[in-house]
Design an enzyme around this catalytic site. Structure first.
Site, PDB file in Angstrom:
ATOM      1  N   ASN A   1       0.878  -1.177   0.000  1.00 24.01           N
ATOM      2  CA  ASN A   1       0.000   0.000   0.000  1.00 24.01           C
ATOM      3  C   ASN A   1       0.911   1.221   0.000  1.00 24.01           C
ATOM      4  OD1 ASN A   1      -1.872   2.010   0.358  1.00 24.01           O
ATOM      5  ND2 ASN A   1      -2.730   1.205   2.258  1.00 24.01           N
TER       6      ASN A   1
ATOM      7  N   LYS B   1       3.453   0.685   3.062  1.00 25.08           N
ATOM      8  CA  LYS B   1       3.190  -0.402   3.990  1.00 25.08           C
ATOM      9  C   LYS B   1       3.259  -1.729   3.235  1.00 25.08           C
ATOM     10  CE  LYS B   1       0.035   2.418   6.789  1.00 25.08           C
ATOM     11  NZ  LYS B   1      -1.362   2.565   7.257  1.00 25.08           N
TER      12      LYS B   1
ATOM     13  N   ARG C   1      -2.873  -2.051  -3.282  1.00 27.20           N
ATOM     14  CA  ARG C   1      -4.114  -1.320  -3.048  1.00 27.20           C
ATOM     15  C   ARG C   1      -4.084  -0.056  -3.894  1.00 27.20           C
ATOM     16  NH1 ARG C   1      -5.389   3.104   0.945  1.00 27.20           N
ATOM     17  NH2 ARG C   1      -7.659   3.216   1.062  1.00 27.20           N
TER      18      ARG C   1
ATOM     19  N   HIS D   1     -13.393   2.437   0.732  1.00 29.75           N
ATOM     20  CA  HIS D   1     -13.369   1.348   1.725  1.00 29.75           C
ATOM     21  C   HIS D   1     -14.014   0.081   1.168  1.00 29.75           C
ATOM     22  CE1 HIS D   1     -13.437   4.686   5.024  1.00 29.75           C
ATOM     23  NE2 HIS D   1     -12.194   4.370   4.712  1.00 29.75           N
TER      24      HIS D   1
ATOM     25  N   HIS E   1     -17.811   0.870   8.409  1.00 27.93           N
ATOM     26  CA  HIS E   1     -16.354   0.926   8.525  1.00 27.93           C
ATOM     27  C   HIS E   1     -16.028   2.238   9.239  1.00 27.93           C
ATOM     28  CE1 HIS E   1     -12.122   0.396   6.956  1.00 27.93           C
ATOM     29  NE2 HIS E   1     -12.123   1.682   7.281  1.00 27.93           N
TER      30      HIS E   1
ATOM     31  N   GLY F   1     -13.341   4.240  11.184  1.00 25.94           N
ATOM     32  CA  GLY F   1     -11.981   4.538  11.612  1.00 25.94           C
ATOM     33  C   GLY F   1     -11.823   6.046  11.635  1.00 25.94           C
TER      34      GLY F   1
ATOM     35  N   GLY G   1     -11.204   7.718   8.978  1.00 27.02           N
ATOM     36  CA  GLY G   1     -12.137   7.872   7.872  1.00 27.02           C
ATOM     37  C   GLY G   1     -13.258   6.884   8.114  1.00 27.02           C
TER      38      GLY G   1
ATOM     39  N   ARG H   1     -12.741  15.036   8.826  1.00 29.60           N
ATOM     40  CA  ARG H   1     -13.575  15.392   7.671  1.00 29.60           C
ATOM     41  C   ARG H   1     -14.981  15.741   8.127  1.00 29.60           C
ATOM     42  NH1 ARG H   1     -11.740  10.027   4.699  1.00 29.60           N
ATOM     43  NH2 ARG H   1      -9.679  10.647   3.933  1.00 29.60           N
TER      44      ARG H   1
ATOM     45  N   ASP I   1      -9.176  11.669  17.494  1.00 30.87           N
ATOM     46  CA  ASP I   1      -9.098  10.282  17.969  1.00 30.87           C
ATOM     47  C   ASP I   1     -10.265   9.993  18.911  1.00 30.87           C
ATOM     48  OD1 ASP I   1      -8.386   7.902  19.504  1.00 30.87           O
ATOM     49  OD2 ASP I   1      -6.362   8.144  18.698  1.00 30.87           O
ATOM     50  N   MET I   2     -11.062   8.980  18.568  1.00 30.94           N
ATOM     51  CA  MET I   2     -12.242   8.661  19.375  1.00 30.94           C
ATOM     52  C   MET I   2     -11.880   8.307  20.813  1.00 30.94           C
ATOM     53  SD  MET I   2     -15.509   8.530  19.537  1.00 30.94           S
ATOM     54  CE  MET I   2     -16.115   8.568  17.843  1.00 30.94           C
TER      55      MET I   2
ATOM     56  N   GLY J   1     -10.945   0.490  13.024  1.00 30.77           N
ATOM     57  CA  GLY J   1     -10.393   0.809  14.347  1.00 30.77           C
ATOM     58  C   GLY J   1     -11.400   1.173  15.408  1.00 30.77           C
TER      59      GLY J   1
ATOM     60  N   ASN K   1     -13.276  -1.495  18.214  1.00 32.55           N
ATOM     61  CA  ASN K   1     -12.744  -1.338  19.569  1.00 32.55           C
ATOM     62  C   ASN K   1     -13.574  -0.490  20.521  1.00 32.55           C
ATOM     63  OD1 ASN K   1     -10.184  -2.809  19.220  1.00 32.55           O
ATOM     64  ND2 ASN K   1      -9.744  -1.214  17.722  1.00 32.55           N
TER      65      ASN K   1
ATOM     66  N   GLU L   1      -8.132  -5.917   4.987  1.00 29.65           N
ATOM     67  CA  GLU L   1      -8.058  -5.556   3.568  1.00 29.65           C
ATOM     68  C   GLU L   1      -6.844  -6.191   2.894  1.00 29.65           C
ATOM     69  OE1 GLU L   1      -9.270  -1.166   3.063  1.00 29.65           O
ATOM     70  OE2 GLU L   1      -8.859  -1.383   5.212  1.00 29.65           O
TER      71      GLU L   1
END
Length: 403
Positions: A7, A14, A91, A180, A208, A210, A212, A241, A283-284, A331, A335, A385
Site C-alpha cells: 500500500n 506499507k 491497493r 473502503h 467501517h 476509523g 475515515g 472530515r 481520535d475517538m 479501528g 474497539n 483488507e
C-alpha cells in the site's frame, strides 16, 4: 505461493508478506518519510523482535529495495531468495468506472490508472509509484491491483448519480464512487460465514468506522449504496472530515472569510469532524476520555458522530426495504463498545437488542454482540483488507498460469 501486498502512499509504503498455503502473515512493516535522509523502515516478523532502521530513502524504488532486502536478510528475513516472491498485490484507491474488479497489471491498466489521477490526486499517483518501484526491483513478478472503488461498481444509477446537470457526469464522470470497498467486501463475506448463510440471502449494513468512516448497504452480496461519494469527504462525520454539509456553505464561507479554494478544501478535510467540534482531538479514544472528564464539547462531538451514523444506518435499512445484519468494523468500530452501544440504543425500533456483556468483550475474531432475540444480528467483524488483496492477487495469478 508467497504474495507481497503493498500500500504505497506519497511518502510512505506499507507491506505484508503472505504465505497463501495457510494465508499466514510471514512479515509486515512500513517505510515512512520517503524522500528524506531520515526515513524509517519498521519490520516485524511474528514471534521476533521488531526491527527499526533509520536511513536515507529518497524514492519508492529505494523503499521497495529496502523491503526486499530485509525480507531476505539472513538475520531478520523470512525468505532465502527474492524469487520466492511470486506475486505482488497493490491497493489502489480509485478505479473509476474502468475497473469493476481486481486486475493483473498491464501497460493498458497502468495507462487507465493514470487517466484517473484527477479523481484521486493524492492517492493514485502514489500507487503508480509503488507499481513502478516493484517493476524496477522485481521485473519478472506478476502484479495485481485491487481497487477501493471496485466493490461499489454494482450500485444502480439511482444511487450513484448526483442530481446535477448530466453533462458533468458525461464529461468529467462526476458521480458517487464510494471507498473502503475492499473492507466492506471482506467483512460482508466474513459475516455471511459467521451466519452460516449465503450472501444472496442477507441484507447487511456495514459500518467501517476509523479515522475515515463510511457505511455501505449490501444486498445479495452487492453494494447498492455507500456514504462516501466522488471523494472520501462525503457521508459520515469523521475524525477530521466534515462529511455531509450544505454545499452552499462552501461559497458562503469563502466569501465571508476570504478563503481560497485550497484553504476551504483543507478546512473540510483536515480541520473538521470530531477535531473541529471537540477542540481536543480526532481520535475517538481521546474524545471518550474527554467525555469522562466532563468536557461538554467532547460530549457534543460524540453525540453528533453517533447521530449521523445512526441516520445512515436507518436510511440504508429503508433503501433495502429491511436489513438482517449490522456490522461494525475498522479501528473505532471494532474497539469502541461505547460507540456501538450508543448507536444501537437508537435503533431499537428496528428490533435491535444489544447484549451488553458481549459488546464489552474484546476479541480479534468475528463475533455476535446482539442478543438471541434480536431481530437484526449485530456483529463486530475485524477487517483485513490486506488479506483480501492477497487472495485476489493469488487467484488472478493462478488463473493466468492455467490459461
Amino acid at each position: 505461493m508467497k504474495v507481497l501486498v503493498i500500500n504505497a502512499g506519497s511518502s510512505s509504503l506499507k507491506y505484508q508478506l503472505y504465505d497463501m498455503r495457510e494465508e499466514t502473515v510471514m512479515a509486515s512493516g512500513r517505510v515512512e518519510r520517503i524522500g528524506m535522509d531520515s526515513s524509517i523502515l519498521t519490520h516485524e516478523v511474528p514471534d521476533k523482535q521488531e526491527v527499526r532502521d533509520v536511513s536515507e530513502i529518497l524514492d519508492h524504488v529505494t523503499a521497495v529495495k529496502r523491503v526486499v532486502d530485509i525480507l531476505v536478510d539472513p538475520e531478520h528475513g523470512v525468505l532465502s531468495t527474492i524469487h520466492e516472491i511470486q506475486a505482488v498485490g497493490h491497493r489502489v484507491v480509485h478505479g473509476g468506472e474502468s475497473f469493476k474488479q481486481s486486475v493483473i497489471v498491464t501497460p493498458e491498466v497502468k495507462l487507465e490508472i493514470r487517466k484517473l489521477f484527477d479523481l484521486a490526486p493524492l492517492h493514485n499517483p502514489a500507487h503508480m509509484m509503488g507499481i513502478s518501484a516493484v517493476e524496477a526491483n522485481l521485473p519478472a513478478v506478476e502484479q495485481v491491483v485491487v481497487f477501493d472503488t471496485a466493490f461499489h461498481q454494482t450500485m444502480p444509477q439511482t444511487a450513484y448519480l448526483y442530481p446535477i446537470p448530466m453533462v458533468l457526469y458525461r464529461r468529467h464522470k462526476i458521480r458517487r464512487y464510494g471507498f473502503h470497498g475492499t473492507s466492506h467486501h471482506y467483512v460482508s463475506d466474513q459475516a455471511a460465514q459467521l451466519l452460516g448463510k449465503p450472501l444472496s440471502e442477507v441484507k447487511m449494513v456495514s459500518c467501517h468506522i476509523g479515522n475515515g468512516a463510511s457505511v455501505t448497504a449490501i444486498k445479495e452480496g452487492q453494494s447498492v449504496d455507500t456514504s462516501m461519494g466522488l471523494t472520501p469527504l462525503e457521508g459520515l462525520m469523521m475524525g477530521t472530515r466534515s462529511g455531509d454539509i450544505d454545499p452552499a456553505i462552501v461559497p458562503f464561507t469563502m466569501n465571508k472569510e476570504e478563503l481560497t479554494l485550497s484553504e476551504v478544501n483543507s478546512m473540510l478535510n483536515k480541520h473538521s469532524g470530531l477535531l473541529a467540534i471537540s477542540g481536543i482531538s480526532s481520535d475517538m479514544r481521546e474524545i471518550v476520555q474527554g467525555m469522562d472528564d466532563g468536557d461538554k464539547n467532547a460530549q457534543l462531538a460524540f453525540d453528533m458522530y453517533v447521530y449521523r451514523l445512526r441516520k445512515y444506518i436507518g436510511a440504508y435499512a429503508a433503501a433495502m426495504n429491511g436489513m438482517d445484519v449490522l456490522i461494525f468494523t475498522a479501528g473505532v468500530g471494532e474497539n469502541s463498545d461505547r460507540l456501538r452501544a450508543s448507536v444501537c440504543e437508537g435503533l431499537t425500533f428496528l428490533g435491535i437488542e444489544l447484549d451488553e456483556e458481549l459488546n464489552k468483550k474484546r476479541s480479534k475474531e468475528a463475533r455476535y454482540i446482539s442478543t438471541e432475540n434480536s431481530k437484526i444480528k449485530v456483529l463486530v467483524v475485524p477487517t483485513n483488507e490486506e488479506l483480501l488483496i492477497a487472495r485476489d492477487t493469488y487467484a488472478l495469478v493462478q488463473q493466468a498460469k492455467q490459461a
